[in-house]
Scaffold this motif. Structure first.
Motif, short mmCIF file in Angstrom:
data_model
loop_
_atom_site.label_atom_id
_atom_site.label_comp_id
_atom_site.label_asym_id
_atom_site.label_seq_id
_atom_site.Cartn_x
_atom_site.Cartn_y
_atom_site.Cartn_z
N GLU A 1 -0.82 -5.48 2.10
CA GLU A 1 0.13 -6.57 1.90
C GLU A 1 -0.24 -7.81 2.71
O GLU A 1 0.57 -8.73 2.85
CB GLU A 1 1.54 -6.11 2.31
CG GLU A 1 2.23 -5.29 1.23
CD GLU A 1 2.42 -6.13 -0.03
OE1 GLU A 1 3.20 -7.08 -0.01
OE2 GLU A 1 1.75 -5.82 -1.03
N ALA A 2 -1.46 -7.83 3.24
CA ALA A 2 -1.88 -8.94 4.10
C ALA A 2 -2.87 -9.85 3.38
O ALA A 2 -3.51 -9.46 2.40
CB ALA A 2 -2.53 -8.40 5.38
N ASP A 3 -2.98 -11.05 3.87
CA ASP A 3 -4.02 -11.97 3.42
C ASP A 3 -5.27 -11.82 4.28
O ASP A 3 -6.38 -12.06 3.81
CB ASP A 3 -3.51 -13.41 3.51
CG ASP A 3 -2.33 -13.65 2.60
OD1 ASP A 3 -2.55 -13.87 1.39
OD2 ASP A 3 -1.20 -13.58 3.09
N VAL A 4 -5.08 -11.43 5.53
CA VAL A 4 -6.19 -11.27 6.47
C VAL A 4 -5.99 -9.99 7.27
O VAL A 4 -4.88 -9.71 7.73
CB VAL A 4 -6.26 -12.47 7.46
CG1 VAL A 4 -7.40 -12.27 8.46
CG2 VAL A 4 -6.41 -13.78 6.71
N PHE A 5 -7.07 -9.21 7.42
CA PHE A 5 -7.08 -8.10 8.37
C PHE A 5 -8.17 -8.41 9.40
O PHE A 5 -9.33 -8.65 9.04
CB PHE A 5 -7.37 -6.77 7.69
CG PHE A 5 -7.44 -5.61 8.65
CD1 PHE A 5 -6.31 -5.19 9.34
CD2 PHE A 5 -8.64 -4.96 8.90
CE1 PHE A 5 -6.37 -4.14 10.24
CE2 PHE A 5 -8.71 -3.91 9.79
CZ PHE A 5 -7.57 -3.50 10.47
N LEU A 6 -7.79 -8.41 10.66
CA LEU A 6 -8.66 -8.85 11.75
C LEU A 6 -8.73 -7.78 12.82
O LEU A 6 -7.71 -7.24 13.24
CB LEU A 6 -8.10 -10.16 12.33
CG LEU A 6 -8.57 -10.62 13.71
CD1 LEU A 6 -10.05 -11.00 13.66
CD2 LEU A 6 -7.72 -11.80 14.18
N HIS A 7 -9.95 -7.46 13.26
CA HIS A 7 -10.07 -6.53 14.40
C HIS A 7 -11.29 -6.90 15.23
O HIS A 7 -12.20 -7.61 14.77
CB HIS A 7 -10.17 -5.07 13.92
CG HIS A 7 -11.46 -4.71 13.24
ND1 HIS A 7 -12.60 -4.39 13.94
CD2 HIS A 7 -11.80 -4.61 11.92
CE1 HIS A 7 -13.58 -4.10 13.10
NE2 HIS A 7 -13.12 -4.23 11.86
#
Length: 606
Positions: free
Chosen positions: A375-381
């Protein structure tokens, strides 16, 4: 009253960096044409909302605290020998322009952005500012109550660098996040466990304090061994070690970020979460939106500085940023000093981010991450290399089910060391990139600044890569993978072929009540400064500098200004940023919500 001399030279380095980053993003961005589709405009100046005469990089470093933080470990304020604040401002300008492209593709009428080198500097010292202005958790003052600065005993004092010297005159930087590995490393050098243990806390706290007062016995133990012996001890104990070179040129020149397009485009609609694959969020303005990323969602699983700062930047641009933390919360939340019930340094990067707790070692925890990413526009790690594939949470795992996702990994070294890199922390990145040599003049031994230069710059570059991917997605419907690193960020910093040689006038000058940084004209023309000294004949530059102690900072600033020369008082107490009238429009004072001072958002959109 001191005459005001407004800066005339524009921040050329900031403009160069902004142009480079925008050109790097350009191949993936759509063409703008037609009415209302002109290229977004940006402006970068020196002072921005800071009401002070700041004619160059050195003046910004002096006024905004960079000299104070960088110089802590070596006895007093000291300039960085690179245009660091200008580079940060250049990245901020590129972020502003790229965010405008995202906003306009989504129907928001935003066309220009302003930022400044001073705002870049304040963002860079934001964590240190938060720590030194933090209220403790004994209770929050009433709104509007005057803020008492931290006690002098709580302010880090000069305590040396972490760089070690060897018997064969090498200089090395070591890194470990494991206290057992630290103890074993020193045991191989003949140091008793109790003595090694005394060095562990200052070694770990150097990220927060910018000083590293190691027991001298540890430094002596290193000096009795050769570089080969220290390397062997590090290898056998799992400690990372890099030799510090004297060449300021970057060892590698990677691109700031690498963008790899995801699967085929998908329709520009967003499916319900229980019925299909979600597409991009609608390209329409959100009611009342005034920030470029309003209505977009970022999910981050990050720790320390680089990753959280990237999310912080995206949140300041309007995105909703959701943090994934382990059960019980990120341990960094409770590191002193506290602002209320949260670490001030942690709050500086993570305030305002809702949290979802998930144990990534369990299938349920990993499913939680997948559901959030869907459900995200960006996944960041900023996980360690290899962790994402082991968890089944790599780009190749998430993008097929969500082709519109922007998947961002902020690493330490990228692929510079293959599949067995050293720990991807700030100081080792400074060493590997040559920045450890570039930040100091030729008369100082090369050593990383203990201010987290690459962590800050790495987070900013990661955020810019995400923005470039979001802008490209608005035209193609395709998500992408964005890879950036501390080393790729450090490579942005321009540096000369050889380290500069400074005179006494290039360093802060002690006055009767403080310190003063001479402006570019005064540094270049010591004879002009000499004429201002009462009854002074020909004298060495060092003698000239010593004469400044006879007058106050304000007196010298006025005398120099009358002669058409600029000078900037050197900030020696970060808490003053929250009180000084000149910074009222740039720094928010402590309030009941945050409990610490913080820089305001570093862009103005119109």
């Amino acid at each position: 009253m001191t005459p005001r001399l407004r800066a005339t030279a524009r921040p050329a380095v900031a403009a160069t960096i902004a142009g480079r980053l925008l050109r790097h993003a350009a191949p993936g961005l759509p063409e703008l044409s037609g009415p209302g589709r002109e290229t977004p405009r940006y402006t970068v100046d020196w002072a921005g909302p800071v009401d002070a005469d700041l004619p160059d990089e050195r003046a910004v470093q002096a006024a905004c605290g960079l000299m104070q933080v960088h110089g802590r470990a070596t006895g007093g304020p000291l300039p960085l020998a690179v245009d660091y604040a200008s580079v940060v401002a250049g990245v901020l300008a590129a972020q502003g322009v790229t965010a405008l492209r995202v906003a306009r593709a989504r129907g928001l009428d935003l066309r220009e952005v302003r930022t400044s080198v001073a705002q870049g500097a304040l963002l860079a010292v934001g964590q240190y500012l938060a720590a030194e202005t933090a209220r403790d958790n004994s209770g929050s003052p009433e709104p509007g109550a005057p803020h008492a600065p931290v006690a002098a005993s709580d302010v880090p004092q000069a305590g040396g660098l972490a760089t070690l010297e060897t018997a064969d005159d090498a200089r090395v930087e070591v890194e470990t996040l494991d206290p057992l590995a630290w103890r074993k490393f020193w045991a191989r050098l003949g140091v008793a466990p109790a003595l090694a243990g005394r060095g562990w806390l200052p070694f770990q706290q150097r990220f927060a304090t910018a000083v590293c007062p190691l027991p001298d016995e540890l430094r002596q133990a290193a000096r009795r061994r050769t570089l080969a012996e220290l390397r062997a001890a590090a290898h056998h104990t799992g400690v990372s070690l890099l030799a510090v070179g004297s060449d300021p040129a970057p060892a590698v020149g990677p691109a700031p970020w690498c963008l790899t397009p995801g699967p085929a485009p998908v329709p520009r609609t967003r499916a319900r979460p229980d019925t299909g694959v979600p597409g991009p969020r609608p390209a329409v303005p959100v009611s009342g939106a005034v920030l470029p990323l309003t209505g977009l969602r970022v999910v981050e699983s990050t720790r320390r500085v680089q990753g959280p700062l990237a999310g912080h930047v995206l949140r300041m641009l309007g995105a909703e940023v959701v943090r994934i933390e382990p059960p019980g919360g990120d341990p960094m939340r409770w590191l002193p000093p506290l602002a209320g019930d949260c670490s001030a340094r942690f709050s500086a990067l993570n305030a305002g981010k809702p949290v979802v707790e998930a144990d990534l070692t369990t299938a349920q925890g990993r499913d939680t991450v997948r559901a959030l990413a869907a459900e995200a526009d960006v996944f960041l790690h900023n996980w360690a290399p290899g962790k994402a594939p082991r968890l089944g949470l790599d780009a190749s795992d998430l993008l097929p089910g969500h082709p519109a996702l922007v998947y961002a990994w902020a690493s330490g070294f990228g692929d510079a060391f293959g599949d067995r890199p050293p720990l991807g922390t700030d100081y080792l990145a400074q060493v590997h990139s040559g920045l450890a040599a570039a930040v100091r003049p030729a008369d100082q031994p090369p050593a990383p600044s203990l201010m987290t230069l690459t962590d800050v710059l790495g987070g900013l570059v990661c955020a810019q890569g995400v923005l470039a991917a979001l802008a490209a997605r608005e035209a193609t419907g395709r998500g992408s993978r964005v890879d950036s690193s501390l080393v790729s960020a450090a490579a942005l910093v321009p540096r000369p072929a050889h380290r500069p040689r400074w005179t006494a006038l290039d360093r802060p000058l002690r006055t009767a009540d403080g310190q003063l940084c001479l402006g570019p004209e005064a540094r270049a023309r010591p004879e002009a400064v000499l004429r201002l000294l009462d009854g002074a004949g020909p004298t060495a530059t060092e003698d000239l500098a010593a004469r400044f102690a006879c007058r106050t900072t304000e007196e010298w600033t006025a005398r120099l200004a009358e002669a058409g020369l600029t000078a900037t008082p050197v900030l020696t107490d970060l808490t003053a940023l929250a009180r000084a009238p000149a910074f009222r429009a740039a720094v928010a004072p402590p309030d009941p919500f945050t409990g610490h001072a913080r820089p305001y958002v570093p862009w103005e959109f119109a």
